[in-house]
Design an enzyme around this catalytic site. Structure first.
Site, PDB file in Angstrom:
ATOM      1  N   ASP A  11      -5.381  -9.661   5.099  1.00 26.69           N
ATOM      2  CA  ASP A  11      -5.424 -10.218   6.587  1.00 26.69           C
ATOM      3  C   ASP A  11      -5.090 -11.702   6.884  1.00 26.69           C
ATOM      4  OD1 ASP A  11      -5.377  -7.417   7.341  1.00 26.69           O
ATOM      5  OD2 ASP A  11      -7.702  -7.824   7.830  1.00 26.69           O
ATOM      6  N   ASP A 130      -1.496   4.595  12.839  1.00 28.16           N
ATOM      7  CA  ASP A 130      -3.021   4.650  12.893  1.00 28.16           C
ATOM      8  C   ASP A 130      -3.214   6.059  13.379  1.00 28.16           C
ATOM      9  OD1 ASP A 130      -2.980   2.258  11.825  1.00 28.16           O
ATOM     10  OD2 ASP A 130      -3.305   1.306  13.529  1.00 28.16           O
TER      11      ASP A 130
END
Length: 252
Positions: A11, A130
């Site tokens: 990230d 997702d």
């Protein structure tokens, strides 16, 4: 059987690798290029960067990160986060990425998948999905960290993505994510059976046996993990040694 891939995910915010829980208490922990080099040395098959800033300036910063990383790392780089247009795709690929991951933008405008596949080739088009289990037993496609239900069915959506030209599905189980109880095997297996393109399993990995289990019990082509590698609970090399001992082919 083709060699299975192990993919660390980083990230990135404002040009730095960050760690946090549900985007709270986020702390900068290192330079993304240095982290990528370390994972490359451990034997990572690919490296995934996720731009959590997801703004115009964030994409510019991410392009710079990719440019610097591509000079030192020779495994494929996948970049996701905030990619909304064909031009965004082009800029990230020109910076040195091999693949670009798109999520919300593809849901808002599925034709984006067809456009970028036609322009750059399906091999560099990754659609991130997702997924969250519904009360009826199926799975829905969610965005915004699982807070917004798009109304799409996961299996129908991944099939449509494949038809539009996606080259790969990055599948994250919202139910398993962060639990360290293992990948979501029923979800992963169902998606792998629904499409012919490669599927990357993500979410829930907590120990070595989770990696071998997802490859033994589903058709996943790759497994992605973040905190497990960041916190040095395991190295990519340890995972590959375990898989090799389990009779699962990996690139050494």
């Amino acid at each position: 059987m083709l060699a299975k891939r192990i993919i660390p995910c980083l990230d990135v915010r404002n040009g730095m690798v960050v760690k946090g829980i549900n985007f709270e208490g986020i702390k900068e922990v290192g330079d993304p290029v240095e982290c990528a080099v370390a994972y490359d040395r451990q034997g990572a098959d690919e490296i995934c960067f996720l731009d959590i800033t997801a703004t115009h300036e964030g994409r510019k910063t991410m392009a710079d990160v990719v440019r610097r990383t591509a000079k030192k790392v020779f495994v494929p780089l996948t970049v996701g986060g905030g990619v909304r247009t064909v031009e965004d795709y082009r800029d990230i690929l020109r910076a040195g990425a091999d693949k670009v991951s798109v999520n919300s933008a593809a849901i808002r405008d599925p034709e984006l998948i067809r456009q970028v596949a036609a322009k750059f080739g399906s091999q560099c088009v990754v659609v991130a999905v997702d997924a969250k289990r519904r009360p009826d037993g199926g799975w829905g496609v969610f965005i915004n960290g699982g807070r917004i239900d798009t109304g799409l069915d996961v299996l129908e959506w991944v099939c449509r993505c494949e038809q539009l030209g996606a080259g790969e599905i990055l599948l994250t189980s919202m139910d398993a994510d962060g639990t360290k109880q293992g990948f979501d095997l029923p979800l992963t297996d169902a998606v792998c059976r629904a499409v012919k393109i490669p599927v990357i399993a993500s979410g829930g990995c907590g120990k070595l046996s989770d990696f071998s289990e997802v490859f033994e019990k589903t058709g996943a082509d790759a497994a992605l993990a973040a905190s497990l590698f960041h916190y040095r609970e395991l190295t990519v090399g340890q995972v590959k040694d375990h898989l090799q001992k389990s009779g699962i082919p990996v690139r050494k």
